[in-house]
Design an enzyme around this catalytic site. Structure first.
Site, PDB file in Angstrom:
ATOM      1  N   ILE A 174     -12.724  34.487  18.039  1.00  0.00           N
ATOM      2  CA  ILE A 174     -12.603  33.933  19.391  1.00  0.00           C
ATOM      3  C   ILE A 174     -11.741  34.832  20.255  1.00  0.00           C
ATOM      4  CG2 ILE A 174     -11.800  31.969  20.753  1.00  0.00           C
ATOM      5  CD1 ILE A 174     -12.509  30.173  18.398  1.00  0.00           C
ATOM      6  N   ASP A 194      -1.371  40.388  16.602  1.00  0.00           N
ATOM      7  CA  ASP A 194      -2.084  39.951  15.404  1.00  0.00           C
ATOM      8  C   ASP A 194      -1.637  40.841  14.255  1.00  0.00           C
ATOM      9  OD1 ASP A 194      -3.961  39.528  13.301  1.00  0.00           O
ATOM     10  OD2 ASP A 194      -5.400  38.736  14.759  1.00  0.00           O
ATOM     11  N   ALA A 254      -6.593  26.741  19.895  1.00  0.00           N
ATOM     12  CA  ALA A 254      -6.661  27.082  18.471  1.00  0.00           C
ATOM     13  C   ALA A 254      -6.289  25.883  17.605  1.00  0.00           C
ATOM     14  CB  ALA A 254      -5.762  28.277  18.186  1.00  0.00           C
ATOM     15  N   ARG A 255      -5.019  25.726  17.302  1.00  0.00           N
ATOM     16  CA  ARG A 255      -4.506  24.621  16.503  1.00  0.00           C
ATOM     17  C   ARG A 255      -3.219  24.123  17.142  1.00  0.00           C
ATOM     18  NH1 ARG A 255      -8.913  24.730  14.826  1.00  0.00           N
ATOM     19  NH2 ARG A 255      -9.663  24.846  12.665  1.00  0.00           N
ATOM     20  N   ASP A 269      -5.702  22.124  24.717  1.00  0.00           N
ATOM     21  CA  ASP A 269      -6.963  21.508  24.305  1.00  0.00           C
ATOM     22  C   ASP A 269      -6.877  21.005  22.874  1.00  0.00           C
ATOM     23  OD1 ASP A 269      -9.662  20.812  25.053  1.00  0.00           O
ATOM     24  OD2 ASP A 269     -10.368  22.380  23.697  1.00  0.00           O
ATOM     25  N   GLU A 314      -3.477  14.764  16.623  1.00  0.00           N
ATOM     26  CA  GLU A 314      -4.520  14.565  17.620  1.00  0.00           C
ATOM     27  C   GLU A 314      -5.099  13.161  17.483  1.00  0.00           C
ATOM     28  OE1 GLU A 314      -7.385  17.681  17.148  1.00  0.00           O
ATOM     29  OE2 GLU A 314      -6.115  19.144  18.139  1.00  0.00           O
ATOM     30  N   HIS A 352     -10.221  18.622  23.034  1.00  0.00           N
ATOM     31  CA  HIS A 352     -11.157  19.552  22.389  1.00  0.00           C
ATOM     32  C   HIS A 352     -12.387  19.821  23.255  1.00  0.00           C
ATOM     33  CE1 HIS A 352      -9.708  20.609  18.411  1.00  0.00           C
ATOM     34  NE2 HIS A 352      -9.310  19.384  18.223  1.00  0.00           N
ATOM     35  N   LEU A 353     -12.192  19.928  24.551  1.00  0.00           N
ATOM     36  CA  LEU A 353     -13.323  20.244  25.420  1.00  0.00           C
ATOM     37  C   LEU A 353     -13.816  21.661  25.197  1.00  0.00           C
ATOM     38  CD1 LEU A 353     -12.356  18.629  28.849  1.00  0.00           C
ATOM     39  CD2 LEU A 353     -13.810  17.708  27.044  1.00  0.00           C
ATOM     40  N   GLY A 354     -12.963  22.516  24.639  1.00  0.00           N
ATOM     41  CA  GLY A 354     -13.363  23.888  24.427  1.00  0.00           C
ATOM     42  C   GLY A 354     -14.436  24.050  23.367  1.00  0.00           C
TER      43      GLY A 354
END
Length: 336
Positions: A166, A185, A245-246, A270, A275, A294-296
């Site tokens: 992503i 990263d 992501a998380r 998101d 959750e 979580h609309l993504g």
């Protein structure tokens, strides 16, 4: 179309609620031309009640609500040769017993990543215009600022925490704009970063110098709570944090304190942990938090992509071609 007797036998097991979105009629028709169905689709609970149905199954198709591929499951599936998952992560359903069998497993994470990257791009561009902050101030003051001071999408900096699939998609979208893309990263090579069009920097520089920071790291013991008070306080005036992501990547208690003290910042969340957030969570009431459920991720017709990816991989499997989206067991534990 009548399939030859040598066609592999397949079974679809997933939750009923999203089945028609993930496996629409045209995808099921395509699957049916490649395999023989063992029986109509089942839910995980229905499979639990009749596990012997697995005896003749060569290929398991699944998605949300997938069965756990543990020793008990595998003991009923001696012929299983492939698992195709029309969803993202496979961490919750794979076990050491499964990996020991050497059965290939396909994830549709690449298809699910498409809408996540699109959603992220939208909020990155809004963040560069500081649209959420200015909208709050307009609503509060009932006045329009005469000349807002915003970075915009011209020689501004966007930071990506995580350069997985992503993150790379987001970088690809951003390459069309006149912005500098930075990334943090620890497992990304300089060559991979160059191919993605980004510059690798330490996480401290990412937060301190970027106008928008977007999170795309997997949730691992070493990444849990990575984004805390120190990094958030280092964000520049009016910066935006985007998390698709998380939720647990962020220390939410610390984040709430910083966001309360820094009304100039915006957090687009998101995902959260837990959750949804607890009823008394300040995330619901802080004006500089944009909270979405979580609309993504893939929704509605967007989920067709996941089933189409599984169909494409099934076709490659039946033609004895290399799978494009099989999970490498060595990397399975690090996948989000």
């Amino acid at each position: 179309m009548n399939e030859p007797a040598t066609a592999p036998t397949a079974l679809l097991v997933m939750e009923e609620e999203r089945r028609a979105d993930v496996y629409p009629a045209e995808v099921l028709a395509g699957v049916g031309r490649l395999v023989r169905w063992q029986r109509p689709p089942l839910t995980r609970q229905e499979l639990t009640e009749d596990p012997e149905v697995l005896r003749g199954v060569d290929i398991l198709l699944t998605g949300w609500g997938a069965p756990v591929l543990d020793t008990a499951f595998l003991s009923h599936a001696p012929r299983l040769r492939a698992v195709l998952v029309a969803a993202g992560s496979v961490r919750h359903l794979t076990t050491p017993a499964f990996w020991e069998r050497g059965i290939p497993i396909v994830s549709a994470a690449a298809a699910n990543a498409v809408p996540v990257a699109e959603f992220t791009l939208a909020h990155v561009l809004l963040g560069l215009k500081q649209a959420h902050r200015i909208a709050r101030e307009v609503a509060s003051s009932r006045r329009f600022p005469s000349d807002p001071d915003v970075p915009g999408a011209y020689r501004s900096r966007v930071g990506l925490l995580g350069l997985g699939h992503i993150g790379r998609l987001v970088a690809g979208h951003l390459a069309r704009f006149d912005v500098e893309i930075l990334a943090t990263d620890p497992v990304a090579s300089p060559d991979a970063a160059r191919q993605a069009g980004v510059r690798l920097v330490p996480v401290e520089e990412l937060f301190a110098t970027c106008h928008v920071v977007s999170l795309h790291a997997p949730l691992l013991p070493e990444t849990r709570g990575t984004v805390g008070a120190r990094l958030l306080n280092s964000l520049g005036p009016g910066a935006t944090l985007v998390n698709t992501a998380r939720g647990a990547l962020i220390d939410e208690a610390a984040a709430a304190q910083v966001l309360r003290a820094r009304p100039d910042l915006t957090a687009v969340l998101d995902v959260t942990h837990p959750e949804p957030p607890a009823d008394d969570s300040p995330l619901f009431t802080l004006p500089n938090v944009v909270l979405t459920p979580h609309l993504g991720g893939a929704l509605g017709a967007e989920r067709h992509r996941l089933g189409q990816l599984v169909l494409d991989e099934l076709r490659r499997f039946t033609e004895d071609l290399p799978l494009r989206h099989a999970i490498d067991p060595a990397r399975a534990a690090s996948l989000a």
